[in-house]
Design a protein around this motif. Structure first.
Motif, mmCIF file in Angstrom:
data_model
loop_
_atom_site.group_PDB
_atom_site.id
_atom_site.type_symbol
_atom_site.label_atom_id
_atom_site.label_comp_id
_atom_site.label_asym_id
_atom_site.label_seq_id
_atom_site.Cartn_x
_atom_site.Cartn_y
_atom_site.Cartn_z
ATOM 1 N N THR A 20 -0.063 -7.436 2.346
ATOM 2 C CA THR A 20 0.147 -6.239 1.307
ATOM 3 C C THR A 20 0.242 -7.694 0.320
ATOM 4 O O THR A 20 -0.636 -7.913 -0.966
ATOM 5 C CB THR A 20 -0.024 -5.337 0.541
ATOM 6 O OG1 THR A 20 -1.024 -5.092 1.745
ATOM 7 C CG2 THR A 20 -0.571 -5.251 0.026
ATOM 8 N N MET A 36 1.273 -1.249 0.153
ATOM 9 C CA MET A 36 0.006 -0.417 -0.033
ATOM 10 C C MET A 36 0.780 1.223 -0.103
ATOM 11 O O MET A 36 2.106 1.186 0.271
ATOM 12 C CB MET A 36 -0.782 0.109 0.304
ATOM 13 C CG MET A 36 -1.632 -1.217 1.535
ATOM 14 S SD MET A 36 -2.684 -1.439 -0.236
ATOM 15 C CE MET A 36 -4.044 -0.233 -0.500
ATOM 16 N N PHE A 83 -9.687 -4.397 -5.503
ATOM 17 C CA PHE A 83 -8.921 -3.626 -4.457
ATOM 18 C C PHE A 83 -10.443 -3.169 -3.245
ATOM 19 O O PHE A 83 -9.983 -3.589 -2.276
ATOM 20 C CB PHE A 83 -8.784 -1.924 -4.795
ATOM 21 C CG PHE A 83 -9.339 -0.996 -3.440
ATOM 22 C CD1 PHE A 83 -7.535 -0.985 -2.908
ATOM 23 C CD2 PHE A 83 -9.900 -0.010 -3.019
ATOM 24 C CE1 PHE A 83 -8.116 -0.260 -2.282
ATOM 25 C CE2 PHE A 83 -10.383 0.564 -2.206
ATOM 26 C CZ PHE A 83 -9.155 0.625 -0.797
ATOM 27 N N ASP A 129 2.867 -4.361 4.482
ATOM 28 C CA ASP A 129 3.314 -4.322 3.380
ATOM 29 C C ASP A 129 3.117 -6.008 3.078
ATOM 30 O O ASP A 129 2.876 -6.243 1.988
ATOM 31 C CB ASP A 129 5.000 -3.994 3.261
ATOM 32 C CG ASP A 129 4.841 -2.289 3.386
ATOM 33 O OD1 ASP A 129 3.544 -1.869 2.720
ATOM 34 O OD2 ASP A 129 5.736 -1.581 3.496
ATOM 35 N N ASP A 189 0.704 -0.628 -5.954
ATOM 36 C CA ASP A 189 0.523 0.034 -4.462
ATOM 37 C C ASP A 189 -0.595 1.530 -4.442
ATOM 38 O O ASP A 189 -1.296 2.003 -3.943
ATOM 39 C CB ASP A 189 1.415 -0.002 -3.710
ATOM 40 C CG ASP A 189 2.416 -1.483 -2.790
ATOM 41 O OD1 ASP A 189 1.351 -2.564 -2.898
ATOM 42 O OD2 ASP A 189 3.092 -1.482 -2.647
ATOM 43 N N ALA A 213 -3.077 5.028 1.795
ATOM 44 C CA ALA A 213 -3.460 3.934 2.513
ATOM 45 C C ALA A 213 -3.052 3.707 3.589
ATOM 46 O O ALA A 213 -3.423 3.160 5.153
ATOM 47 C CB ALA A 213 -3.434 2.663 2.412
ATOM 48 N N HIS A 214 -1.707 3.678 4.240
ATOM 49 C CA HIS A 214 -1.057 3.304 5.982
ATOM 50 C C HIS A 214 -1.248 4.947 6.284
ATOM 51 O O HIS A 214 -1.714 4.098 7.483
ATOM 52 C CB HIS A 214 0.852 3.902 5.373
ATOM 53 C CG HIS A 214 1.097 2.170 4.487
ATOM 54 N ND1 HIS A 214 1.648 1.143 5.645
ATOM 55 C CD2 HIS A 214 2.008 2.298 4.068
ATOM 56 C CE1 HIS A 214 2.103 0.427 4.966
ATOM 57 N NE2 HIS A 214 2.290 1.034 3.668
ATOM 58 N N PHE A 265 -9.350 -4.679 0.283
ATOM 59 C CA PHE A 265 -9.592 -3.362 1.766
ATOM 60 C C PHE A 265 -10.179 -3.636 2.924
ATOM 61 O O PHE A 265 -9.417 -3.419 3.610
ATOM 62 C CB PHE A 265 -9.517 -1.846 0.693
ATOM 63 C CG PHE A 265 -8.783 -0.877 1.727
ATOM 64 C CD1 PHE A 265 -7.625 -1.062 2.034
ATOM 65 C CD2 PHE A 265 -9.007 -0.154 2.563
ATOM 66 C CE1 PHE A 265 -6.458 0.064 2.267
ATOM 67 C CE2 PHE A 265 -8.877 0.933 4.035
ATOM 68 C CZ PHE A 265 -7.470 1.106 2.826
ATOM 69 N N TYR A 268 -4.483 0.982 -6.055
ATOM 70 C CA TYR A 268 -4.718 1.214 -4.642
ATOM 71 C C TYR A 268 -5.138 1.992 -3.522
ATOM 72 O O TYR A 268 -5.958 2.224 -3.295
ATOM 73 C CB TYR A 268 -4.301 0.062 -4.270
ATOM 74 C CG TYR A 268 -4.640 -1.525 -4.715
ATOM 75 C CD1 TYR A 268 -5.206 -2.379 -5.207
ATOM 76 C CD2 TYR A 268 -4.258 -2.901 -3.431
ATOM 77 C CE1 TYR A 268 -5.708 -3.094 -5.881
ATOM 78 C CE2 TYR A 268 -4.981 -4.245 -4.302
ATOM 79 C CZ TYR A 268 -5.301 -4.493 -5.152
ATOM 80 O OH TYR A 268 -5.324 -5.586 -5.633
ATOM 81 N N ASP A 269 -4.195 3.266 -3.751
ATOM 82 C CA ASP A 269 -4.480 4.325 -2.985
ATOM 83 C C ASP A 269 -5.452 5.261 -4.010
ATOM 84 O O ASP A 269 -5.803 6.384 -3.493
ATOM 85 C CB ASP A 269 -2.629 5.101 -2.992
ATOM 86 C CG ASP A 269 -2.606 5.577 -1.734
ATOM 87 O OD1 ASP A 269 -2.703 4.270 -0.907
ATOM 88 O OD2 ASP A 269 -1.841 5.537 -1.085
#
Length: 195
Positions: A52, A1, A176, A49, A78, A5-6, A180, A81-82
């Motif tokens: 994922t 991600m 996603f 990470d 990554d 996301a983080h 998620f 997905y954001d």
């Protein structure tokens, strides 16, 4: 991600957010330079990470890109997905994205003295170009991919990857949205287990 996301997966805990945000920039024994609560955020970043990278849905997304982008396919996914997190933000968070992002920039700026040097250098660019908000737009993704492509040692071609995002938008979006919620549950369990 990626960054959005983080930060989201820190669930508005300041020290977790800091640790999760700087996670990629803290190597090995540098972990000991941080308080336990920030350290926990760095460990959360690494756990996210790892989870994922090994998730079967994410593998499917990466496989679609692997022939062209090789080992950069994971980095590209990554960022994709954001993009989808930003697009579907209202389904995951009660605060509007614009307000959440502005508050995040304010927090990161106020805490930047605790960041590793590379994070300190990056943060003004992130804020100036409004990465977190602009992930929702193809132009924002293009800008991020172009910047990352310039910084790779080899010809990653990441700057071309908006083509596949447009072409397979529905497929990546479905993946996603399947993945998620699993990651949210994993992150919450990780945090509770570490308390």
């Amino acid at each position: 991600m990626n960054f959005l996301a983080h930060i989201y997966l820190s669930f508005e805990d300041t020290d977790l957010t800091i640790g999760n945000f700087i996670g990629d920039f803290v190597k090995g024994n540098e972990l000991d330079n941080y308080s336990d609560s920030i350290k926990k955020g760095i460990q959360l970043h690494r756990a996210i990470d790892s989870y994922t990278d090994s998730h079967e849905v994410v593998q499917k997304s990466k496989e679609r890109l692997r022939d062209k982008y090789r080992h950069y396919s994971g980095v590209i996914v990554d960022i994709y997905y954001d993009h989808f997190l930003a697009l579907h933000w209202q389904e995951f968070h009660k605060t509007p994205l614009r307000k959440f992002v502005d508050e995040t920039y304010q927090l990161l700026n106020s805490e930047s003295s605790r960041f590793p040097a590379k994070t300190k250098q990056m943060l003004p660019f992130m804020i100036k170009h409004d990465w977190l908000y602009n992930y929702q737009f193809f132009e924002g993704i293009q800008q991020v991919m172009h910047g990352m492509s310039r910084r790779t040692k080899f010809n990653s071609r990441m700057d071309e990857s908006v083509v596949e995002l447009r072409q397979y938008h529905d497929e990546f979006e479905d993946e996603f949205m399947t993945f998620f919620p699993d990651l949210i549950n994993f992150s919450k369990e990780f945090i509770q287990k570490e308390n």
